[in-house]
Design an enzyme around this catalytic site. Structure first.
Site, short mmCIF file in Angstrom:
data_model
loop_
_atom_site.label_atom_id
_atom_site.label_comp_id
_atom_site.label_asym_id
_atom_site.label_seq_id
_atom_site.Cartn_x
_atom_site.Cartn_y
_atom_site.Cartn_z
CE1 TYR A 160 -4.15 1.40 -0.39
CE2 TYR A 160 -3.62 2.73 1.53
CZ TYR A 160 -4.43 2.45 0.45
OH TYR A 160 -5.54 3.25 0.21
CE LYS A 167 -7.48 6.00 0.28
NZ LYS A 167 -8.62 6.70 -0.34
P1 NAD Z 1 -12.40 3.39 -8.87
O1 NAD Z 1 -11.26 3.35 -9.81
O2 NAD Z 1 -13.68 2.83 -9.31
O3 NAD Z 1 -12.65 4.86 -8.34
C1 NAD Z 1 -11.61 5.81 -8.18
C2 NAD Z 1 -12.18 7.10 -8.72
O4 NAD Z 1 -11.25 8.18 -8.53
C3 NAD Z 1 -12.46 7.02 -10.24
O5 NAD Z 1 -13.81 7.32 -10.49
C4 NAD Z 1 -11.56 8.08 -10.82
O6 NAD Z 1 -12.14 8.74 -11.94
C5 NAD Z 1 -11.46 9.03 -9.63
N1 NAD Z 1 -10.40 10.01 -9.78
C6 NAD Z 1 -9.06 9.78 -9.92
N2 NAD Z 1 -8.43 10.97 -10.12
C7 NAD Z 1 -9.40 11.93 -10.10
C8 NAD Z 1 -9.40 13.34 -10.25
N3 NAD Z 1 -8.27 14.03 -10.49
N4 NAD Z 1 -10.58 14.02 -10.17
C9 NAD Z 1 -11.74 13.35 -9.95
N5 NAD Z 1 -11.80 12.01 -9.81
C10 NAD Z 1 -10.64 11.32 -9.89
O7 NAD Z 1 -11.88 2.65 -7.53
P2 NAD Z 1 -12.53 2.52 -6.06
O8 NAD Z 1 -11.78 1.40 -5.45
O9 NAD Z 1 -13.99 2.51 -6.13
O10 NAD Z 1 -12.01 3.84 -5.35
C11 NAD Z 1 -12.87 4.71 -4.64
C12 NAD Z 1 -12.26 5.06 -3.29
O11 NAD Z 1 -12.28 3.90 -2.46
C13 NAD Z 1 -10.81 5.52 -3.33
O12 NAD Z 1 -10.65 6.57 -2.40
C14 NAD Z 1 -10.06 4.30 -2.86
O13 NAD Z 1 -8.81 4.61 -2.28
C15 NAD Z 1 -11.03 3.78 -1.82
N6 NAD Z 1 -10.82 2.40 -1.39
C16 NAD Z 1 -10.76 1.39 -2.29
C17 NAD Z 1 -10.54 0.09 -1.84
C18 NAD Z 1 -10.46 -1.05 -2.81
O14 NAD Z 1 -9.92 -2.11 -2.45
N7 NAD Z 1 -10.97 -0.92 -4.01
C19 NAD Z 1 -10.40 -0.18 -0.48
C20 NAD Z 1 -10.47 0.89 0.42
C21 NAD Z 1 -10.68 2.17 -0.05
#
Ligand code: NAD
Length: 259
Positions: A160, A167
Protein backbone atom coordinates in the site's frame (compact mmCIF):
# COMPACT_ATOMS: atom_id res chain seq x y z
CA UNK A 1 -36.22 5.65 18.62
CA UNK A 2 -36.13 2.79 16.18
CA UNK A 3 -35.03 4.41 12.97
CA UNK A 4 -36.83 3.42 9.80
CA UNK A 5 -34.49 3.74 6.87
CA UNK A 6 -36.97 3.04 4.12
CA UNK A 7 -37.14 6.10 1.78
CA UNK A 8 -35.50 8.24 4.49
CA UNK A 9 -33.49 10.08 1.85
CA UNK A 10 -36.61 11.08 -0.08
CA UNK A 11 -36.16 14.71 -1.16
CA UNK A 12 -32.47 14.75 -0.18
CA UNK A 13 -29.91 15.96 -2.69
CA UNK A 14 -26.49 14.35 -2.88
CA UNK A 15 -23.30 14.70 -4.88
CA UNK A 16 -21.36 11.58 -5.88
CA UNK A 17 -17.78 12.04 -7.08
CA UNK A 18 -15.83 8.94 -8.05
CA UNK A 19 -17.87 6.69 -10.32
CA UNK A 20 -15.58 5.24 -13.00
CA UNK A 21 -17.63 2.16 -13.87
CA UNK A 22 -20.10 -0.34 -12.45
CA UNK A 23 -17.39 -1.81 -10.19
CA UNK A 24 -16.71 1.54 -8.49
CA UNK A 25 -17.42 1.80 -4.78
CA UNK A 26 -19.06 5.15 -5.54
CA UNK A 27 -21.54 3.37 -7.79
CA UNK A 28 -22.48 0.94 -4.98
CA UNK A 29 -23.02 3.96 -2.74
CA UNK A 30 -25.01 5.83 -5.39
CA UNK A 31 -27.33 2.86 -5.82
CA UNK A 32 -27.92 2.73 -2.08
CA UNK A 33 -28.62 6.48 -1.87
CA UNK A 34 -31.14 6.11 -4.68
CA UNK A 35 -32.76 3.10 -3.03
CA UNK A 36 -33.49 5.32 -0.03
CA UNK A 37 -34.99 7.95 -2.32
CA UNK A 38 -32.19 10.54 -2.73
CA UNK A 39 -31.68 12.57 -5.89
CA UNK A 40 -28.09 12.56 -7.14
CA UNK A 41 -25.59 14.68 -9.00
CA UNK A 42 -23.02 12.42 -10.64
CA UNK A 43 -19.65 13.43 -12.03
CA UNK A 44 -17.17 11.87 -14.43
CA UNK A 45 -13.44 12.44 -14.61
CA UNK A 46 -12.96 13.31 -18.30
CA UNK A 47 -14.09 12.55 -21.85
CA UNK A 48 -12.45 9.14 -21.72
CA UNK A 49 -14.42 8.19 -18.61
CA UNK A 50 -17.71 9.71 -19.75
CA UNK A 51 -19.04 6.81 -21.88
CA UNK A 52 -18.51 4.42 -18.94
CA UNK A 53 -20.23 6.67 -16.41
CA UNK A 54 -23.06 8.14 -18.49
CA UNK A 55 -25.22 4.98 -18.68
CA UNK A 56 -24.87 4.58 -14.90
CA UNK A 57 -25.85 8.21 -14.32
CA UNK A 58 -28.88 7.63 -16.55
CA UNK A 59 -29.83 4.52 -14.62
CA UNK A 60 -29.49 6.54 -11.41
CA UNK A 61 -31.71 9.21 -13.01
CA UNK A 62 -29.19 11.87 -12.04
CA UNK A 63 -30.49 15.31 -13.02
CA UNK A 64 -26.96 16.72 -12.84
CA UNK A 65 -24.18 15.00 -14.78
CA UNK A 66 -21.01 17.02 -15.13
CA UNK A 67 -17.26 16.59 -15.55
CA UNK A 68 -15.21 16.97 -12.38
CA UNK A 69 -11.48 16.54 -12.29
CA UNK A 70 -10.84 17.63 -8.71
CA UNK A 71 -7.66 19.40 -9.83
CA UNK A 72 -9.60 21.55 -12.29
CA UNK A 73 -10.93 24.58 -10.39
CA UNK A 74 -13.05 25.75 -13.34
CA UNK A 75 -14.88 22.41 -13.45
CA UNK A 76 -15.39 22.41 -9.70
CA UNK A 77 -16.73 25.98 -9.93
CA UNK A 78 -19.17 24.93 -12.67
CA UNK A 79 -20.29 21.94 -10.61
CA UNK A 80 -20.89 24.08 -7.50
CA UNK A 81 -22.84 26.59 -9.61
CA UNK A 82 -24.99 23.80 -11.09
CA UNK A 83 -25.79 22.43 -7.64
CA UNK A 84 -26.74 25.88 -6.41
CA UNK A 85 -28.87 26.65 -9.46
CA UNK A 86 -30.70 23.36 -9.65
CA UNK A 87 -31.14 22.56 -5.97
CA UNK A 88 -30.16 25.65 -4.02
CA UNK A 89 -28.70 23.34 -1.40
CA UNK A 90 -26.90 20.06 -0.84
CA UNK A 91 -27.60 17.42 1.81
CA UNK A 92 -24.69 15.06 1.33
CA UNK A 93 -21.56 14.50 -0.74
CA UNK A 94 -19.53 11.37 -1.33
CA UNK A 95 -15.83 11.65 -2.19
CA UNK A 96 -14.61 8.31 -3.58
CA UNK A 97 -11.51 9.58 -5.30
CA UNK A 98 -7.93 8.42 -5.12
CA UNK A 99 -4.95 8.58 -7.41
CA UNK A 100 -1.19 8.16 -7.34
CA UNK A 101 1.13 8.01 -10.37
CA UNK A 102 1.82 4.33 -11.06
CA UNK A 103 5.63 4.41 -10.61
CA UNK A 104 5.15 5.94 -7.16
CA UNK A 105 2.23 3.68 -6.29
CA UNK A 106 4.25 0.60 -7.08
CA UNK A 107 7.50 1.71 -5.44
CA UNK A 108 8.52 1.70 -1.79
CA UNK A 109 7.35 4.78 0.12
CA UNK A 110 11.04 5.40 0.77
CA UNK A 111 11.57 5.87 -2.97
CA UNK A 112 8.46 7.93 -3.71
CA UNK A 113 8.99 11.14 -5.66
CA UNK A 114 8.05 14.52 -4.26
CA UNK A 115 5.76 15.16 -7.26
CA UNK A 116 4.10 11.75 -6.98
CA UNK A 117 3.48 12.17 -3.27
CA UNK A 118 2.08 15.68 -3.70
CA UNK A 119 -0.18 14.59 -6.57
CA UNK A 120 -1.52 11.66 -4.54
CA UNK A 121 -2.06 13.94 -1.54
CA UNK A 122 -3.79 16.60 -3.62
CA UNK A 123 -6.19 14.29 -5.47
CA UNK A 124 -6.82 11.78 -2.71
CA UNK A 125 -6.84 14.01 0.37
CA UNK A 126 -6.89 17.77 -0.11
CA UNK A 127 -9.66 17.47 -2.70
CA UNK A 128 -11.89 16.22 0.13
CA UNK A 129 -11.09 19.34 2.14
CA UNK A 130 -11.90 21.49 -0.92
CA UNK A 131 -15.14 19.56 -1.39
CA UNK A 132 -16.06 20.27 2.23
CA UNK A 133 -15.34 23.98 1.73
CA UNK A 134 -17.56 24.05 -1.38
CA UNK A 135 -20.32 22.05 0.29
CA UNK A 136 -20.44 24.07 3.52
CA UNK A 137 -22.43 27.06 2.20
CA UNK A 138 -24.79 24.70 0.34
CA UNK A 139 -25.49 22.56 3.42
CA UNK A 140 -27.87 25.12 4.83
CA UNK A 141 -29.78 22.53 6.82
CA UNK A 142 -26.76 20.51 7.99
CA UNK A 143 -25.41 17.67 5.92
CA UNK A 144 -23.13 14.68 5.57
CA UNK A 145 -19.69 14.44 3.99
CA UNK A 146 -18.29 11.00 3.28
CA UNK A 147 -14.97 9.75 2.02
CA UNK A 148 -13.27 6.36 1.56
CA UNK A 149 -10.18 5.22 3.39
CA UNK A 150 -8.28 1.96 3.81
CA UNK A 151 -6.69 0.00 6.68
CA UNK A 152 -3.26 0.89 5.28
CA UNK A 153 -3.79 4.32 6.86
CA UNK A 154 -3.46 2.86 10.36
CA UNK A 155 -0.97 0.08 9.96
CA UNK A 156 1.42 -1.27 7.40
CA UNK A 157 -0.33 -3.15 4.61
CA UNK A 158 2.10 -4.69 2.19
CA UNK A 159 2.22 -2.87 -1.17
CA UNK A 160 0.00 0.00 0.00
CA UNK A 161 3.14 2.10 0.55
CA UNK A 162 2.67 5.70 -0.66
CA UNK A 163 -1.10 5.61 -0.16
CA UNK A 164 -0.70 4.77 3.56
CA UNK A 165 0.36 8.25 4.69
CA UNK A 166 -2.04 9.83 2.19
CA UNK A 167 -5.01 7.95 3.65
CA UNK A 168 -3.73 8.67 7.18
CA UNK A 169 -3.88 12.38 6.33
CA UNK A 170 -7.37 11.89 4.91
CA UNK A 171 -8.55 10.18 8.10
CA UNK A 172 -7.09 12.98 10.19
CA UNK A 173 -8.80 15.52 7.92
CA UNK A 174 -12.10 13.73 8.61
CA UNK A 175 -11.65 14.38 12.33
CA UNK A 176 -10.73 18.06 11.94
CA UNK A 177 -13.49 18.71 9.42
CA UNK A 178 -15.97 16.99 11.75
CA UNK A 179 -14.81 19.29 14.55
CA UNK A 180 -14.95 22.44 12.44
CA UNK A 181 -18.24 21.76 10.66
CA UNK A 182 -20.09 20.03 13.52
CA UNK A 183 -21.56 23.29 14.85
CA UNK A 184 -23.30 23.70 11.47
CA UNK A 185 -24.82 20.24 11.72
CA UNK A 186 -22.46 18.88 9.06
CA UNK A 187 -21.23 15.38 9.88
CA UNK A 188 -18.02 14.06 8.38
CA UNK A 189 -17.15 10.37 8.25
CA UNK A 190 -14.99 7.91 6.34
CA UNK A 191 -15.74 4.32 5.44
CA UNK A 192 -12.79 1.97 5.33
CA UNK A 193 -13.63 -1.04 3.18
CA UNK A 194 -11.45 -4.09 2.81
CA UNK A 195 -9.95 -4.68 -0.60
CA UNK A 196 -12.46 -4.72 -3.45
CA UNK A 197 -11.75 -5.43 -7.11
CA UNK A 198 -12.01 -2.00 -8.71
CA UNK A 199 -9.99 -0.14 -11.28
CA UNK A 200 -8.12 1.95 -8.69
CA UNK A 201 -7.24 -1.19 -6.71
CA UNK A 202 -5.89 -2.93 -9.80
CA UNK A 203 -3.02 -0.40 -9.77
CA UNK A 204 -1.68 -1.89 -6.53
CA UNK A 205 1.12 -4.42 -6.81
CA UNK A 206 -0.03 -8.04 -6.11
CA UNK A 207 -3.60 -6.90 -5.47
CA UNK A 208 -5.04 -10.39 -6.04
CA UNK A 209 -2.75 -11.91 -3.40
CA UNK A 210 -3.66 -9.13 -0.99
CA UNK A 211 -7.36 -9.72 -1.60
CA UNK A 212 -7.14 -13.47 -1.03
CA UNK A 213 -5.04 -13.06 2.14
CA UNK A 214 -7.50 -10.57 3.62
CA UNK A 215 -10.47 -12.70 2.67
CA UNK A 216 -8.91 -15.78 4.29
CA UNK A 217 -8.22 -13.88 7.51
CA UNK A 218 -11.53 -12.00 7.79
CA UNK A 219 -13.70 -13.41 10.61
CA UNK A 220 -16.72 -13.46 8.31
CA UNK A 221 -14.75 -15.27 5.62
CA UNK A 222 -15.61 -12.52 3.19
CA UNK A 223 -14.71 -8.92 2.55
CA UNK A 224 -17.09 -6.16 1.59
CA UNK A 225 -18.72 -5.73 -1.77
CA UNK A 226 -19.62 -2.34 -3.14
CA UNK A 227 -23.24 -2.75 -2.03
CA UNK A 228 -22.08 -3.39 1.56
CA UNK A 229 -20.17 -0.12 1.48
CA UNK A 230 -23.20 1.53 -0.12
CA UNK A 231 -25.47 0.35 2.69
CA UNK A 232 -23.17 1.96 5.28
CA UNK A 233 -22.81 5.15 3.24
CA UNK A 234 -26.58 5.44 2.90
CA UNK A 235 -27.11 4.80 6.62
CA UNK A 236 -24.55 7.47 7.54
CA UNK A 237 -26.45 9.92 5.37
CA UNK A 238 -29.81 9.35 7.07
CA UNK A 239 -31.04 11.10 10.22
CA UNK A 240 -30.61 7.74 12.01
CA UNK A 241 -26.86 8.49 12.04
CA UNK A 242 -27.35 12.01 13.39
CA UNK A 243 -24.99 11.44 16.34
CA UNK A 244 -22.17 9.93 14.29
CA UNK A 245 -19.33 12.13 13.11
CA UNK A 246 -15.53 12.07 12.90
CA UNK A 247 -15.57 8.28 12.49
CA UNK A 248 -13.58 5.88 10.37
CA UNK A 249 -15.93 2.94 9.95
CA UNK A 250 -14.63 -0.41 8.77
CA UNK A 251 -16.78 -2.41 6.37
CA UNK A 252 -14.47 -5.34 5.72
CA UNK A 253 -15.87 -8.60 7.07
CA UNK A 254 -13.97 -7.87 10.31
CA UNK A 255 -10.53 -8.14 8.71
CA UNK A 256 -9.26 -5.05 10.58
CA UNK A 257 -9.41 -6.81 13.98
CA UNK A 258 -6.98 -9.50 12.89
CA UNK A 259 -3.28 -9.42 13.77
P1 NAD B 1 -12.40 3.39 -8.87
O1 NAD B 1 -11.26 3.35 -9.81
O2 NAD B 1 -13.68 2.83 -9.31
O3 NAD B 1 -12.65 4.86 -8.34
C1 NAD B 1 -11.61 5.81 -8.18
C2 NAD B 1 -12.18 7.10 -8.72
O4 NAD B 1 -11.25 8.18 -8.53
C3 NAD B 1 -12.46 7.02 -10.24
O5 NAD B 1 -13.81 7.32 -10.49
C4 NAD B 1 -11.56 8.08 -10.82
O6 NAD B 1 -12.14 8.74 -11.94
C5 NAD B 1 -11.46 9.03 -9.63
N1 NAD B 1 -10.40 10.01 -9.78
C6 NAD B 1 -9.06 9.78 -9.92
N2 NAD B 1 -8.43 10.97 -10.12
C7 NAD B 1 -9.40 11.93 -10.10
C8 NAD B 1 -9.40 13.34 -10.25
N3 NAD B 1 -8.27 14.03 -10.49
N4 NAD B 1 -10.58 14.02 -10.17
C9 NAD B 1 -11.74 13.35 -9.95
N5 NAD B 1 -11.80 12.01 -9.81
C10 NAD B 1 -10.64 11.32 -9.89
O7 NAD B 1 -11.88 2.65 -7.53
P2 NAD B 1 -12.53 2.52 -6.06
O8 NAD B 1 -11.78 1.40 -5.45
O9 NAD B 1 -13.99 2.51 -6.13
O10 NAD B 1 -12.01 3.84 -5.35
C11 NAD B 1 -12.87 4.71 -4.64
C12 NAD B 1 -12.26 5.06 -3.29
O11 NAD B 1 -12.28 3.90 -2.46
C13 NAD B 1 -10.81 5.52 -3.33
O12 NAD B 1 -10.65 6.57 -2.40
C14 NAD B 1 -10.06 4.30 -2.86
O13 NAD B 1 -8.81 4.61 -2.28
C15 NAD B 1 -11.03 3.78 -1.82
N6 NAD B 1 -10.82 2.40 -1.39
C16 NAD B 1 -10.76 1.39 -2.29
C17 NAD B 1 -10.54 0.09 -1.84
C18 NAD B 1 -10.46 -1.05 -2.81
O14 NAD B 1 -9.92 -2.11 -2.45
N7 NAD B 1 -10.97 -0.92 -4.01
C19 NAD B 1 -10.40 -0.18 -0.48
C20 NAD B 1 -10.47 0.89 0.42
C21 NAD B 1 -10.68 2.17 -0.05
Amino acid sequence: MIARLDRTLEGRKGLVVGIANAQSIAYGCARAFRALGAELAVTFLNDKARPHVEPLAEELQAPIFLPCDVQDEAQVDALSAALRERWGRLDFALHAVAFAPKPDLQARLTDSSREGFLTAMDISCHSFIRLARRAEPLMTDGGTLLTLSFAGAERVVRNYDLMGPVKAALECAVRYLAYELGPKGIRVNAISPGTIHTRAASGLKDFDTMFLEEQRKAPLGRLAEIDDVGAMAAFLTTPAARAITGMIIYVDGGYHIMG
